[in-house]
Design an enzyme around this catalytic site. Sequence first.
Site, PDB file in Angstrom:
ATOM      1  N   HIS A 485       0.978  -1.414   0.583  1.00  0.00           N
ATOM      2  CA  HIS A 485       0.017   0.024   0.157  1.00  0.00           C
ATOM      3  C   HIS A 485       0.863   1.391  -0.040  1.00  0.00           C
ATOM      4  O   HIS A 485       0.048   1.857  -0.421  1.00  0.00           O
ATOM      5  CB  HIS A 485      -0.993   0.196   1.443  1.00  0.00           C
ATOM      6  N   ASP A 489      -2.095   2.341  -4.246  1.00  0.00           N
ATOM      7  CA  ASP A 489      -3.756   2.474  -3.721  1.00  0.00           C
ATOM      8  C   ASP A 489      -4.604   1.972  -3.901  1.00  0.00           C
ATOM      9  O   ASP A 489      -4.253   1.086  -4.704  1.00  0.00           O
ATOM     10  CB  ASP A 489      -4.010   3.950  -4.656  1.00  0.00           C
TER      11      ASP A 489
END
Length: 514
Positions: A485, A489
Site C-alpha cells: 500500500h 493505492d
Amino acid sequence: MMTEVRVPTLGESVTEATVATWFKKPGDKVAVDEMLCELETDKVTVEVPSPVAGTLADIVAQEGDTVGVDALLANVSDADNAGPEEPKPRAENSQTEEAGLKPANGGSTVDVMVPTLGESVSEATVSTWFKKVGDTVAQDEMLCELETDKVSVEVPAPASGTLTEIVANEGDTVQADAKLAVISSGDGASAAPAKTESAPADTQYSTPPAGNGGPGKDIKDGPAAEKAMAEAGVKRADVTGTGKDGRATKADVAAAVAAAKSASTSAAPAQAPRAPVPADDAAREERVKMTRLRQTIARRLKDAQNTAAILTTYNEVDMTETMALRKEYKELFEKKHGVKLGFMSFFTKACCHALKEVPEVNAEIDGTDIVYKNFVHMGIAAGTPQGLVVPVIRDADQMSFAEIEKAIAEKGKRARDGKLSMAEMQGGTFTISNGGVYGSLMSSPILNPPQSGILGMHKIQDRPMVVNGEIKIRPMMYLALSYDHRIVDGKGAVTFLVRVKEALEDPRRLLMDL
C-alpha cells in the site's frame, strides 16, 4: 611495498562493524585470500581476507574497535619485500593426516573449490559429503552438496584421483571460492586403511563442534558479543553461536534476548503450572535443524511483513468461458506444441495485460524512488519438498500461450528436482501463487520482496450464482491480490483485479489486447 587492508562493503544499510577476532598478529606470514580477521555487524559476520601474500606489518584496528566501511584495518608488506616465506603448516582440522593419507612423490594435487553460488550469494553450508577421505573418485563424480539461502549446489570432482583431504566438514559455513577438499591424482595418494577404519568418526575434528552451550574448545567469542551479553545479562549457555566455529555474534545475543522476552511475555503467571510432558511423548519427538532454504524463507516472509504495508483485496471469477476454451482446444494445443494447456498461461496472460494498465503493481520501491518496470518477469510460486521457491519466467509479456506453458512446466520440474540455479529465481517483478492445487478456497498471500504485488489463485468450486436474473451453477474461483500500500493505492489494486477477472471471464479479450 605496503598494501592496505580495509573494511569491505558490509551490505545494504550497514555502515559500521566491530572487529571481533584477529587470526594473525604482526610479523605473521600471510597468503593471498588467507583470512586475517573477522568483523561483526548487526546482521552478519564478515571475514576479511589478505589482498596479497606477504607479512602482516601492523594492525590499525584492534579487537573491539568499531570501524566504518573502507576504514583501514591493517597493512601487509608484499611478499617481494617480506623475505622468504616459511612453509605453511597444515590446517589442524584437516582429515588427511588422521586418515593416513599423504601425497606421494611424483603425484599432483587438485584443490576442490566452492563453485560460483550466484549473484549476491557469498556463502553456503556444507550439507553432505558423498565421499570420505581415502575414496577413489572419478572426474565429475559428485563429492558433496552445499546449501545456500535458495538452492542446493552439487560439487563435482575436478579431476580423477583419491580424496586425500576434506577441509570443510559437514555443517561448516564456507565463503565463495573457499577450498573444500584436496584430490591427489595419479600416484598422488597412498592410504593406510587400517588406521582410518579404527579411528572413531569424530576424530576428524581437532576442535569440538559448537553447541548451544558455547563455542568449541579454545574458541573465544568476539569482544562485541561478550560486551552485548554483559550488557543484556545473558548467559553464554543461552546464546546459540552462528559465527565461525560456533562463535557468538551480536546478532546471536540479540536473538537470545528477544527469545527470552518472548518466552516471558507469553507465559501466564496467573495460570496453574503446566503439567509435565510425559516421558513417552518426549521420546516420540524429533528435532531437525532448519535448512538454510527454510531459514531464508522464514526470514524473507517476516521481512516482507515488517517492511511493506501489505493489504489484500479480493474478487471472484467465473471460470466458465476459460474452462470451455481450454476444453475445446487442449488436445489440438498439446498435439501442436507438445505441452498441455493449463490455466496458468491464462492467468499469466491476464496479469500481464492488467499490469500494463496498472504499472505500479509491477513496480518496486528503492529508497525514496519508485522503479517502474516496462517488462514483466513473472514469478510462479512452486512448492517443493525443501520449501517454497519462485522461479522466474522472463519477459512473460512477450510470450505466447505455448511458450508460457513450456516455461512453467520446465521450471516446475527443475524446482521439484532441486536443480534451479540462482539466476532462475532472481529479478521477478510480479508473482502468481496457486494455492488451489492444494485445495485452498481463500488465502492472503505474502509479498515476495521487493515486488509490490502477488496474485493468489484458489480452488475452482461450483457455486450458485445469479446470471441474468436466474440462479445458475457456475465454476467460481476466489482471487486475492496482496499489494504494498506504500506504492499501490486501493483504486489501482481493485482495478488490476477487475481487469484480471474480465480477461478470464471473456478470454477473447486477451487476443485483442483489451
